[in-house]
Motif scaffolding. Sequence first.
Motif, PDB file in Angstrom:
ATOM      1  N   ILE A 205      74.752  68.829  -6.326  1.00 14.06           N
ATOM      2  CA  ILE A 205      76.167  68.575  -6.300  1.00 14.06           C
ATOM      3  C   ILE A 205      77.416  69.318  -6.911  1.00 14.06           C
ATOM      4  CG2 ILE A 205      77.600  67.194  -8.449  1.00 14.06           C
ATOM      5  CD1 ILE A 205      75.965  65.344  -9.019  1.00 14.06           C
ATOM      6  N   ALA A 206      76.518  70.416  -6.829  1.00 10.22           N
ATOM      7  CA  ALA A 206      77.322  72.029  -7.076  1.00 10.22           C
ATOM      8  C   ALA A 206      77.697  72.214  -5.569  1.00 10.22           C
ATOM      9  CB  ALA A 206      77.225  72.663  -8.098  1.00 10.22           C
ATOM     10  N   GLU A 207      75.991  72.581  -5.192  1.00 13.68           N
ATOM     11  CA  GLU A 207      76.728  73.277  -3.970  1.00 13.68           C
ATOM     12  C   GLU A 207      77.384  72.342  -3.123  1.00 13.68           C
ATOM     13  OE1 GLU A 207      72.791  75.459  -1.889  1.00 13.68           O
ATOM     14  OE2 GLU A 207      72.755  73.434  -1.806  1.00 13.68           O
ATOM     15  N   LYS A 208      76.893  71.118  -2.588  1.00 11.02           N
ATOM     16  CA  LYS A 208      78.216  70.194  -2.238  1.00 11.02           C
ATOM     17  C   LYS A 208      79.267  70.583  -2.478  1.00 11.02           C
ATOM     18  CE  LYS A 208      78.956  65.777  -0.730  1.00 11.02           C
ATOM     19  NZ  LYS A 208      78.061  64.203  -1.262  1.00 11.02           N
ATOM     20  N   ALA A 209      79.584  70.997  -3.599  1.00 12.44           N
ATOM     21  CA  ALA A 209      81.085  71.130  -3.671  1.00 12.44           C
ATOM     22  C   ALA A 209      81.516  72.791  -3.213  1.00 12.44           C
ATOM     23  CB  ALA A 209      81.512  71.012  -5.320  1.00 12.44           C
ATOM     24  N   LYS A 210      80.723  73.741  -3.419  1.00 10.89           N
ATOM     25  CA  LYS A 210      80.242  74.914  -2.748  1.00 10.89           C
ATOM     26  C   LYS A 210      80.971  75.990  -3.913  1.00 10.89           C
ATOM     27  CE  LYS A 210      80.178  73.157   1.653  1.00 10.89           C
ATOM     28  NZ  LYS A 210      78.915  72.470   1.642  1.00 10.89           N
TER      29      LYS A 210
ATOM     30  N   HIS B  85      87.536  65.698  -7.042  1.00  7.67           N
ATOM     31  CA  HIS B  85      88.936  65.032  -7.419  1.00  7.67           C
ATOM     32  C   HIS B  85      89.556  66.564  -7.782  1.00  7.67           C
ATOM     33  CE1 HIS B  85      88.405  61.101  -8.007  1.00  7.67           C
ATOM     34  NE2 HIS B  85      87.669  61.255  -8.733  1.00  7.67           N
ATOM     35  N   VAL B  86      88.648  67.772  -8.965  1.00 12.62           N
ATOM     36  CA  VAL B  86      89.673  68.979  -8.640  1.00 12.62           C
ATOM     37  C   VAL B  86      89.709  70.119  -7.746  1.00 12.62           C
ATOM     38  CG1 VAL B  86      89.991  70.866  -9.811  1.00 12.62           C
ATOM     39  CG2 VAL B  86      89.644  68.687 -11.262  1.00 12.62           C
ATOM     40  N   VAL B  87      88.213  69.544  -6.670  1.00 15.30           N
ATOM     41  CA  VAL B  87      87.698  71.381  -6.043  1.00 15.30           C
ATOM     42  C   VAL B  87      88.677  70.753  -4.547  1.00 15.30           C
ATOM     43  CG1 VAL B  87      86.552  71.562  -4.557  1.00 15.30           C
ATOM     44  CG2 VAL B  87      85.442  71.554  -6.957  1.00 15.30           C
ATOM     45  N   PRO B  88      89.009  69.165  -4.557  1.00 15.65           N
ATOM     46  CA  PRO B  88      89.658  68.998  -3.305  1.00 15.65           C
ATOM     47  C   PRO B  88      90.827  70.165  -3.239  1.00 15.65           C
ATOM     48  CG  PRO B  88      88.667  67.162  -3.596  1.00 15.65           C
ATOM     49  CD  PRO B  88      88.496  68.102  -4.467  1.00 15.65           C
ATOM     50  N   ILE B  89      91.677  69.642  -4.622  1.00 11.00           N
ATOM     51  CA  ILE B  89      92.763  70.150  -4.980  1.00 11.00           C
ATOM     52  C   ILE B  89      92.785  71.799  -4.695  1.00 11.00           C
ATOM     53  CG2 ILE B  89      94.788  70.421  -6.609  1.00 11.00           C
ATOM     54  CD1 ILE B  89      93.877  68.073  -7.105  1.00 11.00           C
ATOM     55  N   LEU B  90      92.070  72.047  -5.340  1.00  8.44           N
ATOM     56  CA  LEU B  90      91.674  73.882  -5.118  1.00  8.44           C
ATOM     57  C   LEU B  90      91.595  73.861  -3.549  1.00  8.44           C
ATOM     58  CD1 LEU B  90      89.455  74.768  -8.711  1.00  8.44           C
ATOM     59  CD2 LEU B  90      92.340  74.784  -8.115  1.00  8.44           C
ATOM     60  N   GLN B  91      91.010  73.764  -2.453  1.00  8.77           N
ATOM     61  CA  GLN B  91      90.776  73.752  -1.871  1.00  8.77           C
ATOM     62  C   GLN B  91      92.117  73.711  -0.671  1.00  8.77           C
ATOM     63  OE1 GLN B  91      87.569  71.354  -0.467  1.00  8.77           O
ATOM     64  NE2 GLN B  91      86.332  72.920  -0.721  1.00  8.77           N
TER      65      GLN B  91
ATOM     66  N   VAL C 173      85.793  76.204   1.672  1.00  9.77           N
ATOM     67  CA  VAL C 173      85.474  75.205   1.717  1.00  9.77           C
ATOM     68  C   VAL C 173      84.472  75.132   2.284  1.00  9.77           C
ATOM     69  CG1 VAL C 173      86.015  73.250   3.767  1.00  9.77           C
ATOM     70  CG2 VAL C 173      88.159  74.855   2.596  1.00  9.77           C
ATOM     71  N   GLU C 174      83.505  76.057   2.457  1.00  7.59           N
ATOM     72  CA  GLU C 174      82.316  76.828   3.156  1.00  7.59           C
ATOM     73  C   GLU C 174      81.924  77.743   2.786  1.00  7.59           C
ATOM     74  OE1 GLU C 174      80.352  73.891   4.269  1.00  7.59           O
ATOM     75  OE2 GLU C 174      82.028  72.884   5.210  1.00  7.59           O
ATOM     76  N   TYR C 175      80.447  77.676   2.191  1.00  5.15           N
ATOM     77  CA  TYR C 175      79.362  79.191   2.395  1.00  5.15           C
ATOM     78  C   TYR C 175      79.779  80.300   3.018  1.00  5.15           C
ATOM     79  CZ  TYR C 175      78.202  76.830  -1.572  1.00  5.15           C
ATOM     80  OH  TYR C 175      77.871  76.613  -3.067  1.00  5.15           O
ATOM     81  N   GLU C 176      80.698  81.029   2.646  1.00  2.15           N
ATOM     82  CA  GLU C 176      81.318  82.523   4.088  1.00  2.15           C
ATOM     83  C   GLU C 176      79.601  83.409   4.334  1.00  2.15           C
ATOM     84  OE1 GLU C 176      82.201  82.366   1.099  1.00  2.15           O
ATOM     85  OE2 GLU C 176      84.793  81.463   1.442  1.00  2.15           O
ATOM     86  N   GLY C 177      78.533  83.033   3.463  1.00  5.38           N
ATOM     87  CA  GLY C 177      77.503  84.008   3.515  1.00  5.38           C
ATOM     88  C   GLY C 177      76.368  83.333   2.949  1.00  5.38           C
ATOM     89  N   GLU C 178      75.530  84.020   3.165  1.00  4.53           N
ATOM     90  CA  GLU C 178      73.735  83.918   2.485  1.00  4.53           C
ATOM     91  C   GLU C 178      73.658  83.702   0.463  1.00  4.53           C
ATOM     92  OE1 GLU C 178      72.345  82.023   4.558  1.00  4.53           O
ATOM     93  OE2 GLU C 178      74.051  82.101   6.011  1.00  4.53           O
ATOM     94  N   THR C 179      73.768  85.033   0.594  1.00  2.00           N
ATOM     95  CA  THR C 179      73.249  85.328  -0.630  1.00  2.00           C
ATOM     96  C   THR C 179      74.014  85.323  -1.834  1.00  2.00           C
ATOM     97  OG1 THR C 179      74.230  87.527  -0.727  1.00  2.00           O
ATOM     98  CG2 THR C 179      71.904  87.403   0.596  1.00  2.00           C
TER      99      THR C 179
END
Length: 446
Positions: A45-50, A407-413, A420-426
């Motif tokens: 769940i946390a990974e899906k929310a980035k 509900h909160v993460v989309p507002i911050l985005q 919105v997406e992970y920029e890197g790998e590590t």
Amino acid sequence: MTQKRQIKLALYTIGSGMHVSSWRHPLANPKASIEIKELQKLSKIAEKAKFDLVFMPDSLAINHESHPQILNRFDPIVYITAIASVTEKIGVGATSSTTYSEPYVLARQFASVDHISEGRVGWNLVTTSDATGETALNFSREKHWDHDLRYERAEEFIDVVKGLWDSWEDDAFIYNKESGQFYNPNKVHEQHYKGKYFSVKGPLNIARSKQGQPVIIQAGASIPGQRLAARTAEVVFTHWDNIEESKRYYKKLKSQLRDFGRNEDELQILHGISPIIGETEEIAAQKYNELLSLIDPYEGLKFVSGYMGNVDFSKYSLNTPAKEVVFPEVNSIQSNFNEMKEIIDKEDLKVGDLYTRFFGAARKDGFVGTPTQVADEIEKWFVEKAADGFMIQFPLLSRDLEDFAKHVVPILQERDLFRVEYEGETLRDHLGLKKPENRFIREKTI
């Protein structure tokens, strides 16, 4: 061009939730701390929310005053290995003690999981807080070492560990089947460390990872703790009573980085919060009060006791003014004790108020409310530089995490405050940290 500053988010995992009575809630799984599928679900769940990081705390002793969700739980190294196997991007962090470990073993464990996760590991360096002194009795010692001695040992410990992580240069292993050369002997280094507490030859029997070294996390707020953080930490976890205190700490710690030739962006400060989300303020308050109703007052005070010198609160009525309680000197988390004692001295608190005042979901902050209200409060702390991000200790899992992610993460985005997406790998990529240069290569060029 300077990268835009964005909020960092870490999930603090503690079974069914941070609230001391979370396990009693109808939605809770009381056995969540030992059901790996449940913990893996939270991480997904946390990974899906980035989120940047999933974090596992630890303790090396338990007693009848312990939080219920730490009485029966996995070793953090085992946990983050299992999490790494079912996730692809999110970082995985674990606590391990410098007071009750050996540098070589710890360096090998974390380097191993850093390889398994392809560079997503963080080590939370702790000296082990222990108000009761019982941890020492689990490690063939008569007493828990004094606070400043623990930090003195930690200073050496981390130097040994980081040196061991640099044992091999990045291209040391050749694997040339034709020539028969497995590695280049000129690119492996023995540390030969000799100090007051440790004597370690090296090298470590595992290569450097994709991110070079695991990220160093720390939570010390005492003077020795701040010095260690300013010198070595890359993430610091804090928990202050209000935004003004947090801003003062933020400025003070960041200013100390210059003493060690470091820049402010080399350290991310994450403040601990426990948000509860509701469609309306009333619904959020109802969720909060529902958790409060599950607390046995003296069970909550047992948890407070662990931070206040192991006081026996059962001797006091719930209506006793907290100022009348006799608190001993502590040899645990001094910054927490000092802050809590100062609040007791200033405020007209009763003994029965202490758990809710210090460990309630909102404390005095606005993190219980509608998605917009919680997002506003997060933005305020971030913009005013009270924190670079948040270590989120959800009161009830997985409900509060799911609400926050939905509900909160989309507002911050939408506000361009969070990815919105992970920029890197590590994990270093997520946190905007550079891959550390191998110290032995650096010494060659000097």
